[in-house]
Design an enzyme around this catalytic site. Structure first.
Site, PDB file in Angstrom:
ATOM      1  N   GLY A 326      11.585 -13.884  -9.365  1.00 25.87           N
ATOM      2  CA  GLY A 326      11.981 -15.094  -9.981  1.00 25.87           C
ATOM      3  C   GLY A 326      11.154 -16.218  -9.790  1.00 25.87           C
ATOM      4  O   GLY A 326      10.083 -15.743 -10.545  1.00 25.87           O
ATOM      5  N   SER A 327      11.311 -17.493  -9.887  1.00 27.00           N
ATOM      6  CA  SER A 327      10.224 -18.450 -10.226  1.00 27.00           C
ATOM      7  C   SER A 327       8.813 -18.457  -9.326  1.00 27.00           C
ATOM      8  O   SER A 327       7.783 -19.142  -9.768  1.00 27.00           O
ATOM      9  CB  SER A 327      10.878 -19.776 -10.176  1.00 27.00           C
ATOM     10  OG  SER A 327      11.887 -20.141 -10.952  1.00 27.00           O
ATOM     11  N   THR A 328       8.791 -17.402  -8.366  1.00 26.45           N
ATOM     12  CA  THR A 328       7.571 -17.502  -7.548  1.00 26.45           C
ATOM     13  C   THR A 328       6.647 -16.669  -8.628  1.00 26.45           C
ATOM     14  O   THR A 328       5.252 -16.790  -8.320  1.00 26.45           O
ATOM     15  CB  THR A 328       7.483 -16.584  -6.420  1.00 26.45           C
ATOM     16  OG1 THR A 328       8.203 -15.386  -6.612  1.00 26.45           O
ATOM     17  CG2 THR A 328       8.685 -17.339  -5.515  1.00 26.45           C
TER      18      THR A 328
END
Length: 647
Positions: A326-328
């Site tokens: 995801g956004s990590t």
């Protein structure tokens, strides 16, 4: 007819010649026997003496004492303890059924143990001891000793058995041992003879299995005198074996206990790494299980409960589980763009809520868009459209190269079972594995950690530690082996420019500390301990255009298995990084709302080496945190340090 003198003389000569021939033959045969007897009794006397001695003297292996496992403070994680067992010699017992019936009136005998013992009796010689019950109490042994005359062939014995005193806290790290099986032997080209000892135990999974050769040690031997049928008459001498190596881990038992307790009943994983040297301070996977169940022989009912649980308690999610990050993953794309010179820290992209690519609309999580943002702002507010546009300019090859530099898509050498590699995809990978050409939409999906990108919680923690330190930090689980320090995981410089790292770190800091940051609700108040983090929410289902038009269904209204994964990574303190943390909650929903509070609590627990003061938390959380700390303290193991520590 009367014989003449001449005939008599001829006959006499013939008889004399025959007598000489027969006598010579007999003399030759006797001489041959005498030579053979001399050859056997004199020339080969030593060989036959040795054969006779070997028929009389047998060598028996003595199982070695298994090496023990400790945490970084010397607290025992896997130890050996005296264990009593009840054995039976079939030929001494006589009526086996009657003896077992009398024994069962004195001590509890499990039906499965009795069935297994009967099966072993059928395969073994009647004079060999067979285990009827293992890990019995001293009270049971006393009852048997008092009733020995009524229990022929029954003997209580004492040996060493594996014990995991911290129960489920280290189950996924250390693993467990169990009896050698045919499957185990089939995997070994030249098995150690000690593995043939009945019910000898070896590591099955985890560190116990990966470090089996070091932990097992080497067997001793004893010489015993046996009779004609092979029964032991007496022991002549013995040579003790060499105990296995003791292993000290980098983990801290109190922090590990806290991590497991904080994850609670979630299907989740958390990793805590020392940013300076790569030491794994805690590595928790939830739910967990009690490894002692496997040592003692797990029941069918207990095993079915574990395998039938949708939260997969037997799986070590920290290294085996791989998830869309995801956004990590946006830090990876940002660093790739900054290092390639595609953008600078001041350049901006405009977000209106979506981006049209190849007649397909890719949406931002914020439907109204974020407007113009630079790199720091894009991380702070986790703008998807920013990274769609950046990735299209940078290209998947440079993004995946940066991902591997930061530890994603790279197998980390850890003594744990089934360590996953993850995936940093490339055009060649898709062509070889999927048989398809890479398309522009694949790059867009990858830019926000979706699509083909996969990472384990361990890899996310390593990525964060490398961003925090700027060094090629590698995870280290084993601190010492028999007191010998193992190589550090500090690593050399990553070769990423200081300005690029500074920009990404600043963006992560604002995620946790700026009011518009996605992780502001789980910030740390203590000025010198503030953390830098990044939330992530990875989808496990496709959202159709129709659903988006009507309003995306919230995670709370979806079945558990269709909810998004919640992720969070952070390091702290921001100005002097000491620990990096990664948390993944399977189907937990939002990263900032579910994973971030867990990671914040774990981070503070690691920095303070215990419960942090309440004023480290925002005022709104303090009452809740006080109750939580009280509840989790009650779950801490009660340690007799003198008994459980390394001598």
């Amino acid at each position: 007819m009367r014989r003449t003198a001449k005939d008599t003389q001829v006959s006499t000569r013939r008889i004399g010649r025959r007598t000489l021939v027969l006598g010579g033959m007999q003399l030759g045969f006797v001489g041959l026997l005498a030579w053979r007897m001399r050859f056997l009794q004199v020339d080969q006397a030593d060989q036959f003496r040795m054969l006779a001695e070997e028929n009389r003297i047998n060598m028996r292996l003595i199982p070695p004492s298994r090496g023990e496992i400790f945490d970084r403070n010397g607290i025992a994680i896997a130890s050996n303890e005296p264990a009593y067992r009840i054995t039976m010699v079939e030929e001494d017992a006589g009526d086996v059924d009657a003896v077992i019936d009398r024994l069962s009136q004195l001590v509890h005998l499990d039906e499965q143990d009795i069935a297994r013992a009967r099966a072993e009796m059928q395969r073994s010689a009647p004079f060999l001891p067979i285990t009827l019950a293992d890990r019995v109490s001293w009270t049971d042994v006393s009852r048997i000793a008092v009733n020995t005359p009524a229990l022929p062939g029954i003997t209580p014995e004492v040996g060493l058995s594996r014990n995991y005193p911290l129960n489920q806290d280290f189950a996924h790290v250390v693993g467990y041992v169990g009896p050698v099986s045919d499957y185990d032997l089939g995997k070994i080209e030249d098995p150690d003879p000690v593995l043939m000892i009945p019910r000898f135990q070896i590591g099955k999974v985890g560190l116990e299995a990966k470090m089996e050769d070091s932990l097992r040690g080497s067997a001793g031997a004893k010489r015993v005198e046996v009779n004609a049928v092979g029964r032991v008459m007496r022991e002549l001498d013995r040579r003790e074996g060499q105990a296995g190596a003791n292993i000290q881990l980098t983990t801290d038992y109190l922090l590990q206990n806290y991590v497991q307790a904080r994850l609670g009943e979630e299907s989740a994983a958390a990793v805590v790494i020392d940013c300076t040297n790569g030491d794994i301070l805690a590595i928790g996977s939830a739910p967990s299980f009690d490894p002692n169940l496997f040592v003692r022989g797990i029941s069918v009912a207990d095993y079915r409960m574990l395998t039938g649980n949708n939260f997969r308690p037997l799986a070590n999610k920290t290294v085996q589980g791989i998830y869309p990050p995801g956004s990590t993953f946006k830090m990876v794309v940002a660093l790739a763009g900054l290092e390639a010179g595609v953008i600078t820290e001041h350049d901006t992209y405009y977000c209106n809520g979506h981006l049209e690519v190849s007649n397909r609309r890719f949406h931002c999580w914020r439907s109204g868009g974020h407007g113009s943002l630079n790199t720091v702002g894009s991380l702070r507010e986790s703008c998807d459209v920013f990274y769609y546009q950046l990735a299209l300019e940078v290209g998947i090859e440079r993004i995946s190269d940066m991902a591997r530099r930061l530890g994603i898509g790279v197998p980390h050498d850890l003594p744990m079972s089934a360590v996953a590699t993850g995936l940093a995809p490339t055009k060649e990978w898709k062509r070889e594995v999927r048989g398809q050409e890479w398309v522009i939409g694949d790059t867009v999906n990858s830019s926000i950690g979706q699509g083909f990108v996969l990472a384990s919680p361990m890899q996310l923690a390593v990525m964060t530690a490398r961003i925090a330190s700027g060094n090629n930090v590698t995870p280290r689980l084993i601190k010492t082996i028999d007191g010998v320090e193992q190589p550090s995981g500090a690593g050399e410089s990553l070769g990423i420019s200081a300005s690029s790292l500074r920009t990404v770190r600043e963006g992560m800091f604002e995620v946790s500390n700026a009011r518009r940051g996605t992780g502001y609700g789980s910030r740390v108040i203590a000025e010198n301990l503030r953390m830098a983090g990044k939330s992530g929410t990875s989808q496990v289902r496709n959202i159709t255009a129709a659903e988006r038009a009507m309003g995306v269904t919230s995670n709370a209204d979806l079945p558990w298995e269709r909810r998004d994964h919640a992720l969070w990574v952070d390091y702290a303190p921001y100005d002097n990084p000491k620990v990096a943390v990664a948390v993944v909650v399977e189907h937990g929903g939002g990263g900032s709302s579910v994973a971030a509070p867990i990671a914040r609590d774990i981070t503070l627990q690691a920095i303070y080496d215990g419960d942090p003061p309440l004023d480290a938390y925002p005022a709104k959380d303090r009452e809740h945190i006080a109750e939580q700390q009280k509840r989790l303290r009650a779950l801490r193991p009660r340690i007799d340090r003198e008994k459980m520590s390394r001598a």
